[in-house]
Enzyme design. Structure first.
Site, PDB file in Angstrom:
ATOM      1  N   ILE A 496       0.861  -1.183   0.000  1.00  0.00           N
ATOM      2  CA  ILE A 496       0.000   0.000   0.000  1.00  0.00           C
ATOM      3  C   ILE A 496       0.899   1.236   0.000  1.00  0.00           C
ATOM      4  O   ILE A 496       2.086   1.137   0.296  1.00  0.00           O
ATOM      5  CB  ILE A 496      -0.919   0.063   1.242  1.00  0.00           C
ATOM      6  N   ALA A 558       6.590   6.983   5.259  1.00  0.00           N
ATOM      7  CA  ALA A 558       6.103   5.706   5.785  1.00  0.00           C
ATOM      8  C   ALA A 558       6.322   4.603   4.754  1.00  0.00           C
ATOM      9  O   ALA A 558       6.729   3.486   5.086  1.00  0.00           O
ATOM     10  CB  ALA A 558       4.617   5.821   6.129  1.00  0.00           C
ATOM     11  N   TYR A 559       6.064   4.934   3.501  1.00  0.00           N
ATOM     12  CA  TYR A 559       6.244   3.960   2.420  1.00  0.00           C
ATOM     13  C   TYR A 559       7.714   3.597   2.251  1.00  0.00           C
ATOM     14  O   TYR A 559       8.100   2.426   2.260  1.00  0.00           O
ATOM     15  CB  TYR A 559       5.665   4.543   1.124  1.00  0.00           C
ATOM     16  N   SER A 560       8.557   4.613   2.114  1.00  0.00           N
ATOM     17  CA  SER A 560       9.970   4.362   1.824  1.00  0.00           C
ATOM     18  C   SER A 560      10.654   3.622   2.968  1.00  0.00           C
ATOM     19  O   SER A 560      11.471   2.724   2.741  1.00  0.00           O
ATOM     20  CB  SER A 560      10.699   5.676   1.547  1.00  0.00           C
ATOM     21  N   LYS A 563       9.408  -0.026   2.992  1.00  0.00           N
ATOM     22  CA  LYS A 563       9.917  -0.765   1.838  1.00  0.00           C
ATOM     23  C   LYS A 563      11.417  -1.020   1.978  1.00  0.00           C
ATOM     24  O   LYS A 563      11.928  -2.018   1.474  1.00  0.00           O
ATOM     25  CB  LYS A 563       9.614  -0.010   0.534  1.00  0.00           C
TER      26      LYS A 563
END
Ligand code: ZN
Length: 669
Positions: A496, A558-560, A563
């Site tokens: 997500i 938050a994504y980086s 991941k």
């Protein structure tokens, strides 16, 4: 068995259409023919392509299925080219096939059945041939000939077992000539042939003779059962053990059947005796092999010895019967494994193949049980079965088959498969021959992906999977093991994304990203390597990461961060699992918009703002920022995943392959 003939359905049909009609009536009974078994023909006048009218024998093409056959499944041949062949002293298979092919009246017709001459030499116009279970139950007994005489009497002639071809055709015609009043011929340990002046007569004679045989077969077969005890393992665990053992040579799909019907057979105390005679009719040997493997116990620890023993015995059987000049060998592994206390496992290079083996063997069980309750089951000697299993005409068919696809026999699980990269990857792996499990939290989406793959001729099943739920991940792996015996490829892709500067980010958004984009991959890949280690034949894990792990952007914290955890997880998995032959690699895509749910309207707006461009310029912005100035599609990523998952990358683990058009700041390091 009852006649399915309908005068209404048959009214007004020309001979070929009528031939199609009653062929399908035979094909509708699985206890008569399965998977290309049996054949039918009609003798009628056809237009000769060279002019005039000619008497033709129109016969089923080789390998066509009677259940679904159409007019194009039949081959017309000049009858007066075939009948004189009966006068030959000998006619070897190769010459026979050549002469039969020369008699074809249509160059586009399928290859005529190997039993063509039998149909040509019997003078009646309509001929139906099946491998009826009930007839085989009579012939496959120690006193089979007496049984046939006792049950069918003068209605049939009995033809001794001869391999299909010229000799059998001539012998059958001789038996017919000796008493042309018969309704049919029983081919010993092979099947039934009926004939008639009309389609209806030949078909109904077939049904009538089979029904008479059926009426004599005891259906009350309750043999002594092994003492029931709690089995030491379950079907899923045993399937994984077997798949691992067979996969040392070749990857196979392993299907399980634990139904009461199968248990009644495998739990019989004498299963090791009556299952070791041979198949009910010779052409089953091509699917099931001559013998099933009977496991000595329900303890998986006994399986390796049993498989080794089976493979050694198979090599001995080949050694004993093969012409030393012929080098071709089928693989030595079993197609049918009987596990007392558990059930039956069947194997194949695809689920369809393993399912076909299962259907055939369940019918073999019927025949064996019927024969055992009468006089005792007996099959053909090994040399006759070998002659079919290694018959040059059958091996030639294998040569004509398209080459196997790269991932034949492999199983792949793809998470996040309802859309975008996951969906494209699931399709790509299936197109390469893998049996794919399309997993997604969106059940309808996963089903749609699997259905699309099936429409394209691939093998796929859907799984509902929330990758953040530990129990759900365990259950998914268990379901895969039970369905196909294990797995070889796991693509951990579900993810997500949403955009926000860290300074304004709620804890819940941060946590949610960690749950799905880091912990989800941990749970899926942990379960994957556990399953692969249990199976013991290596495997390949591919993590779909992102260009951001090397080149993060603002408002994407938050994504980086999550991941990056995923990427590091992949590298450590590679370090820890190399010794088990498990490879773990990563792909780093950038800005894949195809069919993507990750790219929500909010995310598009957020990323456009972060890059200082308009939303409708965003895709173009990403395209222009890479070295190749090219948009990245889900198919591009799927291709990279396939490469890493396949043996083409057999020497690569711990690697990161960018699929981003070339972004200098994101070069792996
Ligand atoms: Zn046959």
């Amino acid at each position: 068995m009852h006649s399915r003939w309908s005068s209404k359905a048959a009214a007004g049909l020309d001979p070929l259409a009528l031939r199609v009609y009653t062929s399908r009536l035979l094909g509708a009974e699985p206890s008569l023919v399965l998977f290309g078994g049996g054949n039918t023909s009609v003798k009628h006048d056809v237009a000769d392509p060279r002019g005039g009218v000619r008497r033709a024998l129109t016969i089923k093409g080789s390998g066509t299925d009677l259940a679904t056959i159409g007019a194009d499944g039949f081959a017309p041949l000049g009858l007066d080219d075939l009948i004189p062949l009966r006068e030959r002293e000998i006619l070897d298979d190769e010459t026979m096939v050549e002469l039969v092919t020369l008699a074809l009246l249509d160059t586009a017709a399928p290859r005529p059945s190997i039993e063509t001459l039998l149909h040509a030499f019997i003078p009646l116009d309509w001929i139906d041939h099946s491998h009826a279970d009930a007839i085989l139950t009579l012939t496959n007994q120690t006193n089979g000939a007496e049984r046939v005489q006792e049950v069918l009497g003068d209605a049939v002639g009995l033809v001794p077992y001869i391999k299909p071809g010229f000799e059998l055709s001539r012998a059958a015609a001789d038996v017919f000539d000796a008493d042309p009043s018969v309704d049919g011929l029983v081919l010993d340990k092979h099947g039934l042939v009926t004939f008639g002046e009309s389609a209806q007569q030949s078909y109904e004679r077939h049904i009538e003779l089979v029904s008479r045989a059926e009426a004599q077969i005891s259906r009350a077969w309750f043999g002594p059962r092994r003492p029931s005890a709690e089995p030491r393992t379950d079907a899923a665990r045993l399937a994984v053990t077997l798949r691992g053992l067979l996969g040392r040579r070749r990857h196979m799909i392993v299907r399980s059947d634990t139904s009461p019907r199968v248990r009644a057979f495998v739990d019989h105390r004498d299963v090791s005796r009556f299952s070791q005679q041979g198949p009910a009719t010779p052409d089953h040997v091509l699917r099931t092999k001559r013998l099933p493997l009977v496991l000595p116990s329900d303890d998986p620890a006994d399986a390796p010895g049993a498989v080794d023993h089976y493979e050694a015995a198979y090599a001995d059987y080949v050694q004993a019967h093969a012409d030393p000049a012929d080098e071709f060998r089928h693989d030595a592994g079993p197609r049918v494994v009987l596990a007392p206390g558990i059930g039956m496992f069947t194997t194949g290079r695809s689920a369809a193949e393993a399912d076909a083996v299962a259907r055939i063997y369940r019918q073999t069980m019927d025949v064996i049980e019927g024969a055992e309750s009468m006089g005792g089951y007996a099959a053909l000697p090994a040399r006759d079965l070998f002659a079919i299993e290694y018959w040059p005409l059958e091996l030639y068919k294998l040569k004509l088959a398209p080459p196997e696809r790269e991932l034949a026999g492999r199983v792949a699980l793809v998470t996040g498969a309802a859309s975008g990269i996951g969906r494209a990857t699931a399709s790509r792996l299936a197109a390469a021959g893998a049996h794919v499990f399309a997993a997604d939290i969106d059940a309808a989406g996963a089903r749609a992906s699997a259905a699309d793959i099936a429409t394209d001729g691939g093998a796929a099943e859907s799984l509902i999977l929330d990758v953040t739920d530990e129990d759900a991940v365990t259950a998914a792996m268990q379901a895969v093991a039970l369905a196909v015996g294990g797995l070889d490829i796991v693509v951990s892709n579900a993810g997500i994304a949403d955009a926000a500067p860290i300074e304004a980010m709620p804890l819940s958004a941060w946590q949610r990203s960690l749950d799905v984009n880091a912990t989800g991959h941990f749970l899926v890949t942990r379960a994957a390597v556990r399953a692969m280690r249990r199976q013991g034949i290596g495997g390949s894990v591919v993590l779909v990461c992102t260009k951001n792990t090397f080149d993060p952007g603002r408002d994407f914290g938050a994504y980086s961060a999550a991941k990056s955890a995923q990427l590091q997880l992949g590298r450590v998995l590679a370090i820890e699992n190399g010794e088990h032959g498990i490879r773990v690699n990563m792909v780093n895509p950038d800005a894949v918009f195809t069919d993507s749910r990750l790219w929500s309207d909010d995310l598009r707006a957020g990323r456009a703002a972060a890059h200082g461009v308009e939303v409708d310029e965003l895709e173009d912005f990403y395209r222009r920022r890479n070295l190749l100035q090219t948009p990245i599609g889900a198919d591009d990523v799927a291709e990279a995943v396939l490469f890493l998952a396949s043996d083409r990358a057999a020497k690569t683990t711990g690697a990161v392959l960018p699929v981003d058009g070339g972004v200098r700041g994101a070069f792996p390091r």
